[in-house]
Design a protein around this motif. Structure first.
Motif, PDB file in Angstrom:
ATOM      1  N   GLY A  72       0.805  -1.225   0.000  1.00 57.95           N
ATOM      2  CA  GLY A  72       0.000   0.000   0.000  1.00 57.95           C
ATOM      3  C   GLY A  72       0.835   1.271   0.000  1.00 57.95           C
ATOM      4  N   ASP A  73       2.095   1.166   0.449  1.00 59.25           N
ATOM      5  CA  ASP A  73       2.968   2.339   0.459  1.00 59.25           C
ATOM      6  C   ASP A  73       3.655   2.489  -0.889  1.00 59.25           C
ATOM      7  N   GLU A  74       3.647   3.700  -1.457  1.00 60.67           N
ATOM      8  CA  GLU A  74       4.168   3.903  -2.817  1.00 60.67           C
ATOM      9  C   GLU A  74       5.665   3.608  -2.925  1.00 60.67           C
ATOM     10  N   PHE A  75       6.445   4.041  -1.930  1.00 60.58           N
ATOM     11  CA  PHE A  75       7.889   3.800  -1.979  1.00 60.58           C
ATOM     12  C   PHE A  75       8.190   2.306  -1.945  1.00 60.58           C
ATOM     13  N   LEU A  76       7.539   1.596  -1.027  1.00 62.24           N
ATOM     14  CA  LEU A  76       7.797   0.157  -0.879  1.00 62.24           C
ATOM     15  C   LEU A  76       7.254  -0.619  -2.074  1.00 62.24           C
ATOM     16  N   ARG A  77       6.122  -0.161  -2.628  1.00 60.89           N
ATOM     17  CA  ARG A  77       5.559  -0.816  -3.813  1.00 60.89           C
ATOM     18  C   ARG A  77       6.545  -0.742  -4.983  1.00 60.89           C
ATOM     19  N   LEU A  78       7.122   0.448  -5.169  1.00 65.16           N
ATOM     20  CA  LEU A  78       8.070   0.620  -6.270  1.00 65.16           C
ATOM     21  C   LEU A  78       9.339  -0.204  -6.040  1.00 65.16           C
ATOM     22  N   LEU A  79       9.824  -0.265  -4.805  1.00 64.61           N
ATOM     23  CA  LEU A  79      11.011  -1.073  -4.503  1.00 64.61           C
ATOM     24  C   LEU A  79      10.752  -2.552  -4.773  1.00 64.61           C
ATOM     25  N   LEU A  80       9.566  -3.043  -4.385  1.00 60.99           N
ATOM     26  CA  LEU A  80       9.224  -4.450  -4.617  1.00 60.99           C
ATOM     27  C   LEU A  80       9.135  -4.750  -6.116  1.00 60.99           C
ATOM     28  N   ILE A  81       8.525  -3.845  -6.867  1.00 59.76           N
ATOM     29  CA  ILE A  81       8.377  -4.032  -8.311  1.00 59.76           C
ATOM     30  C   ILE A  81       9.747  -4.025  -8.988  1.00 59.76           C
ATOM     31  N   ARG A  82      10.602  -3.080  -8.589  1.00 62.43           N
ATOM     32  CA  ARG A  82      11.948  -3.012  -9.172  1.00 62.43           C
ATOM     33  C   ARG A  82      12.771  -4.245  -8.802  1.00 62.43           C
ATOM     34  N   PHE A  83      12.570  -4.758  -7.594  1.00 65.35           N
ATOM     35  CA  PHE A  83      13.265  -5.975  -7.169  1.00 65.35           C
ATOM     36  C   PHE A  83      12.889  -7.154  -8.063  1.00 65.35           C
ATOM     37  N   VAL A  84      11.595  -7.291  -8.340  1.00 64.76           N
ATOM     38  CA  VAL A  84      11.136  -8.386  -9.209  1.00 64.76           C
ATOM     39  C   VAL A  84      11.705  -8.218 -10.615  1.00 64.76           C
ATOM     40  N   PHE A  85      11.697  -6.993 -11.124  1.00 65.11           N
ATOM     41  CA  PHE A  85      12.255  -6.730 -12.459  1.00 65.11           C
ATOM     42  C   PHE A  85      13.741  -7.094 -12.497  1.00 65.11           C
ATOM     43  N   CYS A  86      14.488  -6.675 -11.484  1.00 62.90           N
ATOM     44  CA  CYS A  86      15.920  -6.988 -11.392  1.00 62.90           C
ATOM     45  C   CYS A  86      16.137  -8.500 -11.403  1.00 62.90           C
ATOM     46  N   SER A  87      15.379  -9.215 -10.579  1.00 60.79           N
ATOM     47  CA  SER A  87      15.529 -10.675 -10.481  1.00 60.79           C
ATOM     48  C   SER A  87      15.251 -11.352 -11.814  1.00 60.79           C
ATOM     49  N   ALA A  88      14.204 -10.904 -12.485  1.00 62.10           N
ATOM     50  CA  ALA A  88      13.830 -11.517 -13.767  1.00 62.10           C
ATOM     51  C   ALA A  88      14.877 -11.203 -14.839  1.00 62.10           C
ATOM     52  N   ALA A  89      15.359  -9.956 -14.879  1.00 60.85           N
ATOM     53  CA  ALA A  89      16.335  -9.551 -15.903  1.00 60.85           C
ATOM     54  C   ALA A  89      17.641 -10.330 -15.757  1.00 60.85           C
ATOM     55  N   LEU A  90      18.119 -10.478 -14.533  1.00 57.99           N
ATOM     56  CA  LEU A  90      19.385 -11.185 -14.318  1.00 57.99           C
ATOM     57  C   LEU A  90      19.247 -12.679 -14.607  1.00 57.99           C
ATOM     58  N   ARG A  91      18.061 -13.238 -14.381  1.00 54.26           N
ATOM     59  CA  ARG A  91      17.853 -14.665 -14.676  1.00 54.26           C
ATOM     60  C   ARG A  91      17.926 -14.953 -16.180  1.00 54.26           C
ATOM     61  N   LEU A  92      17.547 -13.959 -16.984  1.00 49.89           N
ATOM     62  CA  LEU A  92      17.556 -14.156 -18.437  1.00 49.89           C
ATOM     63  C   LEU A  92      18.885 -13.766 -19.083  1.00 49.89           C
ATOM     64  N   HIS A  93      19.703 -13.005 -18.353  1.00 49.00           N
ATOM     65  CA  HIS A  93      20.965 -12.516 -18.928  1.00 49.00           C
ATOM     66  C   HIS A  93      21.980 -13.668 -19.022  1.00 49.00           C
ATOM     67  N   LYS A  94      22.632 -13.783 -20.132  1.00 47.43           N
ATOM     68  CA  LYS A  94      23.521 -14.933 -20.372  1.00 47.43           C
ATOM     69  C   LYS A  94      24.762 -14.936 -19.478  1.00 47.43           C
ATOM     70  N   LEU A  95      25.177 -13.765 -18.999  1.00 45.71           N
ATOM     71  CA  LEU A  95      26.370 -13.715 -18.141  1.00 45.71           C
ATOM     72  C   LEU A  95      26.110 -14.260 -16.734  1.00 45.71           C
ATOM     73  N   PHE A  96      24.849 -14.192 -16.322  1.00 48.34           N
ATOM     74  CA  PHE A  96      24.508 -14.576 -14.949  1.00 48.34           C
ATOM     75  C   PHE A  96      24.106 -16.043 -14.910  1.00 48.34           C
ATOM     76  N   ARG A  97      25.069 -16.899 -14.548  1.00 45.41           N
ATOM     77  CA  ARG A  97      24.848 -18.338 -14.636  1.00 45.41           C
ATOM     78  C   ARG A  97      24.616 -19.005 -13.283  1.00 45.41           C
ATOM     79  N   GLU A  98      25.190 -18.439 -12.220  1.00 49.82           N
ATOM     80  CA  GLU A  98      25.078 -19.071 -10.900  1.00 49.82           C
ATOM     81  C   GLU A  98      23.832 -18.589 -10.172  1.00 49.82           C
ATOM     82  N   SER A  99      23.262 -19.479  -9.374  1.00 48.27           N
ATOM     83  CA  SER A  99      22.091 -19.079  -8.585  1.00 48.27           C
ATOM     84  C   SER A  99      22.471 -17.981  -7.594  1.00 48.27           C
ATOM     85  N   ARG A 100      23.756 -17.953  -7.166  1.00 44.02           N
ATOM     86  CA  ARG A 100      24.204 -16.909  -6.233  1.00 44.02           C
ATOM     87  C   ARG A 100      24.228 -15.528  -6.882  1.00 44.02           C
ATOM     88  N   SER A 101      24.096 -15.495  -8.211  1.00 42.69           N
ATOM     89  CA  SER A 101      24.098 -14.218  -8.935  1.00 42.69           C
ATOM     90  C   SER A 101      22.698 -13.623  -9.064  1.00 42.69           C
TER      91      SER A 101
END
Length: 533
Positions: free
Chosen positions: A460-489
């Motif tokens: 419900g908080d705008e700042f936290l909502r945006l942080l959560l959304i950006r976190f999900v975007f970051c996680s998804a982008a790195l999972r698809l990037h070919k350089l990021f191969r380890e789960s620790r990445s």
């Protein structure tokens, strides 16, 4: 000025002192304006003395901004510092054979540069750095001083700070476009009608920076600088500075706090950190959230015991004045003992009695997966990757990629794709596309049947909502990037997100590939997510 030495924690202890100090300087400023001729002719008032009063008032406003997080006071500090330069109050200082007066002028420049950095006035920063460089050269040539190296270090730090952004946005004429990454109107996806989310509000944030060798200026690391702006709204009057100085009365409380109150802690000791945490926890209003952001060097466990509790996984480094040299512990400890200069997950357990939102950007961020929600209050931890590919690791001095994603996802996405510059038109199209992506991610989070309720409590908080959304975007982008191969990445969270509904959603993967195509970097990503596993 006494208020600068008062404790920065708590919201009330320093308020009356500030009010009285502000009143004194305001009266002094008005007095010199009304009686300038008499003061000049009879008492020999120097222009640098007027500049010193104006500088102190600017400093007051800047410190009030630090203690309240209200950017309008930052604008007031800017207006006073700007007037000093425009009216050449310090111009005559160099003609006097007094090095201490020149130091006052140099300090004024350093403070003015900090304010301009926080207001994203990068063109002016470059001009001020050039002027400061010339002033330092003149100062060191005229006086045989011992602080030459210190002032040269100031120049190096601010130059590194200005160059820290990994990607520049260019106009058609190749001039650099400066953008702001504070929260703006329309940048946060609205809640769907009828959506039931928590009514919690982000009230307080501790922003802690203790990374070895990261770019910093004036006790502000680049990670702290970015998170600071991620937790502020764009002030309405940022573009048009007020012409009437001293129009704000800091003793008046704003009707509604625009930004969460922030504490900036650069390399705090454990006791300092714990003191600020306790004060913030104590004064947290009802239905409010405390955010703790840790950008710090990882501390790893020395061994394994039969029972592994919240103090057995290490954590992040806190500062010590005695036995750490370049991040290395000098004194050898008994291997069975815990590292005393470490913030362990267990150290935060007492503060989970109230809603707590934790962000850990560290090589040992995963220590904070070992949380236990003992009191049933909303609790979320967003955790950075602990290992990066070498090409990304080389950029770490200029700030963490994970924090960069939370601050400006497009800047981070472009950086991880090796883009050094982006044309303004393309940048704006990509930003517009990302707004649609954010809306879809928001719906993924709120419509998921498997998601932990803690995420929705904070949504419900705008700042936290945006942080959560950006976190999900970051996680998804790195999972698809070919350089990021380890789960620790890949980033992680506590509680864990339902991956199929969020970071591994086929819709989100399609969006990321579309963005990569738009930026002409699609070859860096897996076209079919199945190839990645």
């Amino acid at each position: 000025m006494v208020m600068f030495y008062l404790p920065q924690y708590g919201h009330k202890q320093w308020q009356s002192y500030f009010g009285r100090t502000f009143d004194v300087y305001t009266k002094l400023w008005k007095f010199q304006q009304q009686h300038r001729q008499v003061l000049d002719s009879r008492y020999g008032l120097k222009r640098w003395q007027i500049g010193e009063v104006a500088s102190k008032i600017g400093q007051l406003y800047y410190h009030y901004y630090l203690r309240t997080s209200e950017t309008s006071y930052l604008n007031e500090a800017f207006s006073f510092y700007s007037a000093i330069r425009q009216r050449s109050y310090y111009f005559q200082v160099n003609k006097e054979d007094r090095p201490e007066l020149v130091v006052k002028k140099l300090r004024y420049y350093a403070r003015y540069i900090v304010v301009c950095l926080l207001l994203n006035k990068m063109d002016l920063v470059k001009v001020l750095v050039k002027e400061l460089s010339e002033e330092i050269e003149d100062y060191t040539q005229r006086f045989n001083t011992e602080d030459q190296l210190e002032w040269n270090l100031v120049l190096q730090e601010v130059a590194a700070f200005v160059e820290a952004d990994p990607v520049v946005i260019l106009n058609d004429n190749n001039s650099v476009v400066v953008t702001s990454n504070r929260l703006q109107e329309g940048s946060v996806p609205p809640l769907e009608q009828g959506m039931v989310v928590g009514q919690l509000v982000l009230a307080d944030a501790l922003i802690i920076g203790n990374c070895n060798n990261q770019v910093k200026f004036s006790e502000l690391t680049i990670d702290m600088f970015r998170m600071l702006q991620a937790l502020e709204r764009e002030p309405v009057n940022l573009a048009t500075q007020t012409s009437k100085q001293g129009t704000l009365e800091p003793s008046e409380k704003p009707a509604k706090r625009e930004n969460p109150h922030k504490y900036l802690l650069y390399k705090p000791t454990f006791s300092q950190l714990f003191t600020f945490l306790s004060a913030s926890f104590k004064e947290l209003p009802a239905n409010s959230v405390l955010l703790v952001y840790l950008s710090a060097t990882g501390v790893f466990p020395t061994g394994h015991s039969d029972y592994e509790g919240p103090y057995d996984f290490g954590g992040v480094l806190t500062n010590t004045n005695r036995d750490v040299v370049n991040g290395e512990t000098v004194q050898k400890r008994n291997q069975a003992q815990k590292e005393m200069h470490c913030l362990h997950p267990g150290d935060l357990f007492p503060f989970t009695r109230k809603p707590l939102f934790v962000i850990v950007d560290s090589s040992n961020s995963t220590a904070y997966k070992n949380f236990t929600n003992l009191f049933g209050q909303p609790l979320v931890c967003l955790l950075s990757p602990t290992v990066y590919p070498k090409s990304v690791q080389d950029q770490s001095q200029r700030g963490s990629l994970f924090t960069l994603f939370l601050y400006s996802p497009l800047l981070a996405f472009s950086s991880v794709c090796g883009l050094n510059s982006v044309r303004r038109g393309l940048w704006e199209r990509a930003q517009e596309f990302l707004r649609k992506v954010y809306r879809d991610i928001g719906q993924m989070i709120t419509r998921s049947r498997n998601i932990d309720q803690a995420f929705l409590q904070f949504f419900g908080d705008e700042f936290l909502r945006l942080l959560l959304i950006r976190f999900v975007f970051c996680s998804a982008a790195l999972r698809l990037h070919k350089l990021f191969r380890e789960s620790r990445s890949f980033p992680e969270s506590y509680p864990e997100l339902p991956k199929q509904d969020t970071v591994e959603s086929s819709l989100l993967q399609k969006h990321i590939l579309d963005l990569a195509t738009m930026l002409d970097v699609q070859s860096l990503f897996w076209d079919d997510s199945l190839e990645a596993y």
